[in-house]
Design a protein around this motif. Structure first.
Motif, short mmCIF file in Angstrom:
data_model
loop_
_atom_site.label_atom_id
_atom_site.label_comp_id
_atom_site.label_asym_id
_atom_site.label_seq_id
_atom_site.Cartn_x
_atom_site.Cartn_y
_atom_site.Cartn_z
N ALA A 131 0.82 -1.54 -0.22
CA ALA A 131 0.15 0.40 0.19
C ALA A 131 0.90 0.88 -0.48
N PRO A 132 0.57 2.38 -0.96
CA PRO A 132 0.99 3.61 -0.74
C PRO A 132 1.13 4.14 1.13
N HIS A 133 2.05 5.29 0.98
CA HIS A 133 1.69 6.15 2.53
C HIS A 133 0.69 6.69 2.69
N GLN A 134 0.52 7.61 3.29
CA GLN A 134 -0.70 8.45 3.70
C GLN A 134 0.08 9.98 2.82
N THR A 135 -1.09 10.32 3.26
CA THR A 135 -0.25 11.82 1.82
C THR A 135 -2.02 12.89 2.31
N ILE A 136 -1.39 13.78 1.96
CA ILE A 136 -2.97 15.41 2.45
C ILE A 136 -2.98 15.82 0.41
N TRP A 196 1.91 10.53 -6.50
CA TRP A 196 1.02 9.57 -5.06
C TRP A 196 0.01 8.79 -5.50
N LEU A 197 -0.87 9.13 -6.97
CA LEU A 197 -2.10 8.63 -7.59
C LEU A 197 -1.47 7.82 -8.16
N ASN A 198 0.25 7.93 -8.63
CA ASN A 198 0.14 6.79 -9.09
C ASN A 198 0.58 5.68 -8.50
N ASP A 199 1.11 5.89 -7.42
CA ASP A 199 1.35 4.47 -6.85
C ASP A 199 0.29 3.97 -6.53
N ILE A 200 -0.71 4.90 -6.12
CA ILE A 200 -2.29 4.12 -6.45
C ILE A 200 -2.77 3.52 -7.31
N ARG A 201 -2.24 3.79 -8.33
CA ARG A 201 -2.61 2.81 -9.63
C ARG A 201 -2.24 2.18 -9.85
N VAL A 202 -0.20 1.80 -9.36
CA VAL A 202 0.06 0.80 -9.66
C VAL A 202 -0.20 -0.46 -8.40
N TRP A 203 -0.29 0.21 -7.58
CA TRP A 203 -1.06 -1.14 -6.19
C TRP A 203 -2.00 -1.27 -6.02
N CYS A 204 -3.43 -0.85 -6.96
CA CYS A 204 -4.00 -1.36 -7.16
C CYS A 204 -4.21 -2.29 -9.00
N LEU A 235 -10.56 0.17 -18.63
CA LEU A 235 -9.74 -0.21 -18.70
C LEU A 235 -9.56 0.90 -18.64
N MET A 236 -9.48 2.54 -18.13
CA MET A 236 -9.13 3.39 -17.84
C MET A 236 -9.92 2.85 -16.89
N ARG A 237 -9.03 3.71 -15.67
CA ARG A 237 -9.21 3.19 -14.55
C ARG A 237 -8.77 4.23 -13.70
N VAL A 238 -7.72 5.04 -13.65
CA VAL A 238 -7.79 6.15 -12.79
C VAL A 238 -8.85 7.63 -13.28
N PRO A 239 -9.75 8.33 -12.87
CA PRO A 239 -10.06 9.12 -13.15
C PRO A 239 -9.44 10.48 -13.04
N PHE A 240 -10.11 11.05 -14.60
CA PHE A 240 -9.47 11.81 -14.58
C PHE A 240 -10.86 12.98 -15.34
N PRO A 241 -10.46 14.37 -14.19
CA PRO A 241 -9.69 14.76 -13.71
C PRO A 241 -10.13 14.16 -11.56
#
Length: 692
Positions: free
Chosen positions: A554-559, A588-596, A617-623
């Motif tokens: 899991a990624p680290h905590q963030t703000i 950090w959002l890229n770390d979430i993508r890799v983790w998921c 196929l498209m998972r990370v919402p933008f924006p």
């Protein structure tokens, strides 16, 4: 004092590229109405010697009896036209859009379509225009007949109205800069574009005169621009600057900035209201960023979760030297549905670079183009490639590939590398001209670019109804990773919105969604009206994904920082991004993508990317955003105006900094996002997971 105060003024608003047409109209109307002045800002004699052009335009608007907007292909999307039209409306002046060329009344965008328009090519409409002018001038209209309308000049000739971008001769004997470079990846109907070059003070002991009285153009010309960016800067300025800077002075305000000044102008505030400026501020412009600098790195870091090619800046020891030196390079990373073949070139270091075009993460109505070079050698390689036939062929191929796409929704990357010599050695810094070649995508039949669609709906002024809010909504099964906001933060956001926006009768997310305001980080799948058999299959897969998330890194905590506001069709939302330990923008959002994506591979037993039909196929919402409200009913004009004004007020404002210590896997069973089940919480680095 201007002598025109004794005259009756008709203000003619137009795009600078339509100046010839505007002057023909001026001559015609002044011939019909004796003693009337038609003010045309591009007609330099209309602005007296020694007078500030902006003050003169403002005075002409104030003193005019009515305004005419020359509506052409060149003008209807220009912010300056909207500013002039808005100023006329605020002063309760009558405004008549005049449709010329291929533009028809039904094509006029908001706010032009709110005024009664005339088709110039229709003789009856031209007569109606003359009589409307006469009425505003308190003149009798009976004497006006078809003969005056027939005497109107022909301003519909294509050559008169079609914008002709300027080419520039860079060095005697060399190729001219091909206008297809920007035309292929950026819609330049909007004149407000700003070039941001690398500030030399960011890598040298020089002092940046950003806060001094040195004009930006003079600062750039005095070699504040790094030597490896001079040619690219010259190319782009030659295309963006108008042919006559004196006559078109409003076009070149803030056309060029160094990255230090640019970063300052992009800074958000935590209080007060920002007001759209004239000319528009940096976040209301298309940006063209040259070089690897604090602005390009900042924007590319925010976008790392979406881009196949990601930039890196690491300190490494080279060869036998023990001295640490920066290594700027770009790397092709695998995404779900976009694997990296084993024989694909996946790293480009010193001597390479990339051209990136994407929506601005601070204002998705605008675009960003980045000319990113890996070190000085990479910038020089990129500059040389921009002059080659290979560049023209690549952009022609790109235009064909994206001809049915809305370019505002796409992220586009073109990667260029310096060709190695016959002995295998990469050309040195001093080899000139450097030979460059595009890196092809082996997984896409060797096409010379990477294209990714980020947005399914473009931002728009049009406020439409989200019919999914009616009743109980439709059945669905949506599995997402979310970060809910606590009650105190939800109240703070709603109070801020009420203060700036007032009460708008709509479907507010904090009142109608089971968990209120939240940030969606990753979307695993969404199925509308799924059969019972599929629901059982999706629930089983959801359980496996939750287990895999708990077992993964899991990624680290963030703000999370919530900022600004925007409208999609049917909704009002606030942007979100994620900050590092020093409150700097992080990936950090890229770390979430890799983790998921790792959890998905584990849950599907390593099924190859993109081969599970149940998964998006498209998972990370933008924006990444917080949905504030959905428009479940038609707003009246006053409420629509308040929504649009609210977006303008908060363009440079941030709302909250929210600690994210855990995330939840959530399944929604009713549209638009209701019937929510929180399947399990996963604490980020340092915590414990709890399944409910």
């Amino acid at each position: 004092m201007s002598s025109r105060v004794t005259k009756r003024i008709v203000f003619l608003s137009h795009a600078q590229s339509d100046a010839d047409a505007a002057q023909l109209l001026k001559q015609w109307l002044e011939g019909v109405f004796e003693g009337v002045e038609v003010f045309v800002s591009s007609f330099w004699s209309d602005i007296e010697q020694g007078q500030d052009w902006y003050d003169e335009i403002t005075n002409a608007i104030r003193e005019s009896v009515l305004g005419i907007v020359l509506a052409t292909e060149n003008s209807i999307h220009r912010p300056w036209i909207n500013y002039e039209m808005g100023a006329l409306k605020l002063l309760n002046k009558k405004v008549i859009p005049l449709c010329v060329g291929s533009i028809r009344k039904k094509q006029l965008p908001s706010p032009m379509n709110r005024s009664h328009a005339c088709n110039y090519e229709d003789q009856a409409d031209r007569l109606s225009l003359l009589r409307s002018i006469a009425q505003s001038l308190a003149l009798p209209a009976a004497w006006l007949g078809m003969n005056q309308a027939e005497q109107a000049p022909n301003i519909s000739v294509e050559a008169l109205l079609t914008e002709k971008p300027q080419s520039v001769q860079l060095i005697p004997g060399e190729q001219k800069y091909p206008p297809s470079l920007l035309r292929g990846i950026l819609d330049l109907r909007d004149r407000w574009s700003t070039l941001v070059y690398t500030c030399r003070a960011t890598f040298s002991e020089e002092e940046c005169p950003a806060n001094s009285s040195v004009p930006p153009m003079r600062k750039a010309v005095s070699l504040h621009v790094p030597v490896d960016e001079v040619v690219t800067l010259s190319m782009l300025l030659g295309y963006l600057l108008p042919g006559s800077p004196q006559r078109e002075e409003d076009d070149i305000c803030q056309t060029i900035l160094c990255s230090t000044h640019g970063a300052e102008l992009m800074r958000l505030t935590d209080g007060g209201e920002s007001i759209s400026s004239i000319p528009p501020g940096l976040l209301e412009r298309d940006l063209i960023v040259i070089g690897e600098n604090n602005v390009s790195n900042h924007l590319l870091t925010i976008m790392a979760a979406y881009l196949p090619w990601q930039n890196h800046n690491e300190w490494r020891t080279r060869d036998r030297s023990s001295q640490l030196r920066p290594d700027v390079y770009i790397e092709l990373v695998g995404h779900w549905g976009l694997p990296v073949p084993a024989n694909q070139k996946h790293e480009v270091h010193e001597g390479g670079g990339m051209l990136v075009s994407l929506p601005n993460p601070y204002n998705i109505r605008k675009r960003v183009i980045v000319f990113f070079g890996c070190h000085r050698q990479g910038q020089l390689t990129l500059e040389q490639w921009l002059r080659t036939q290979d560049m023209v062929d690549t952009l022609n191929e790109l235009a064909e590939r994206t001809k049915d796409e809305t370019k505002e929704t796409l992220a586009i990357q073109i990667v260029v590398d310096r060709v190695r010599s016959e002995g295998g050695r990469r050309g040195s810094t001093f080899d000139w001209p450097p030979e460059a070649a595009v890196v092809p995508s082996l997984s896409h039949n060797n096409q010379r670019f990477w294209v990714k669609r980020l947005i399914h709906h473009t931002a728009t002024d049009k406020i439409s109804i989200d019919s999914r809010c009616d009743g109980e909504g439709e059945l669905m099964y949506d599995l997402s990773l979310i970060a809910p906001l606590d009650i105190a933060d939800q109240k703070r956001i709603r109070n801020d919105i009420r203060t700036l926006l007032g009460d708008v009768d709509s479907y507010w997310e904090d009142e109608n969604c089971d968990i209120g305001f939240h940030i969606t980080l990753f979307e695993f799948f969404t199925h509308i009206r799924p059969p019972d058999s599929l629901v059982r299959e999706l629930r089983a897969l959801s359980t496996k994904i939750l287990s895999s998330l708990n077992q993964g890194d899991a990624p680290h905590q963030t703000i999370a920082r919530t900022r600004q506001a925007e409208t999609f069709p049917g909704a009002l939302f606030s942007y979100a991004d994620f900050l590092g330990e020093q409150c700097e923008t992080s990936d950090w959002l890229n770390d979430i993508r890799v983790w998921c994506e790792g959890a998905v591979r584990h849950a599907t037993n390593g099924k190859p990317n993109g081969q599970d039909p149940n998964l998006n196929l498209m998972r990370v919402p933008f924006p990444v955003h917080i949905t504030l409200c959905r428009f479940d009913k038609l707003l009246n004009d006053e409420a629509k105006k308040r929504v649009r004004d609210f977006i303008t007020k908060v363009r440079y404002r941030e709302f909250l900094h929210i600690p994210i210590k855990s995330v939840w896997l959530a399944a929604a069973t009713r549209t638009p996002y209701r019937g929510l089940s929180l399947l399990g919480e996963v604490l980020l680095k340092g915590g414990h997971s709890d399944t409910k």
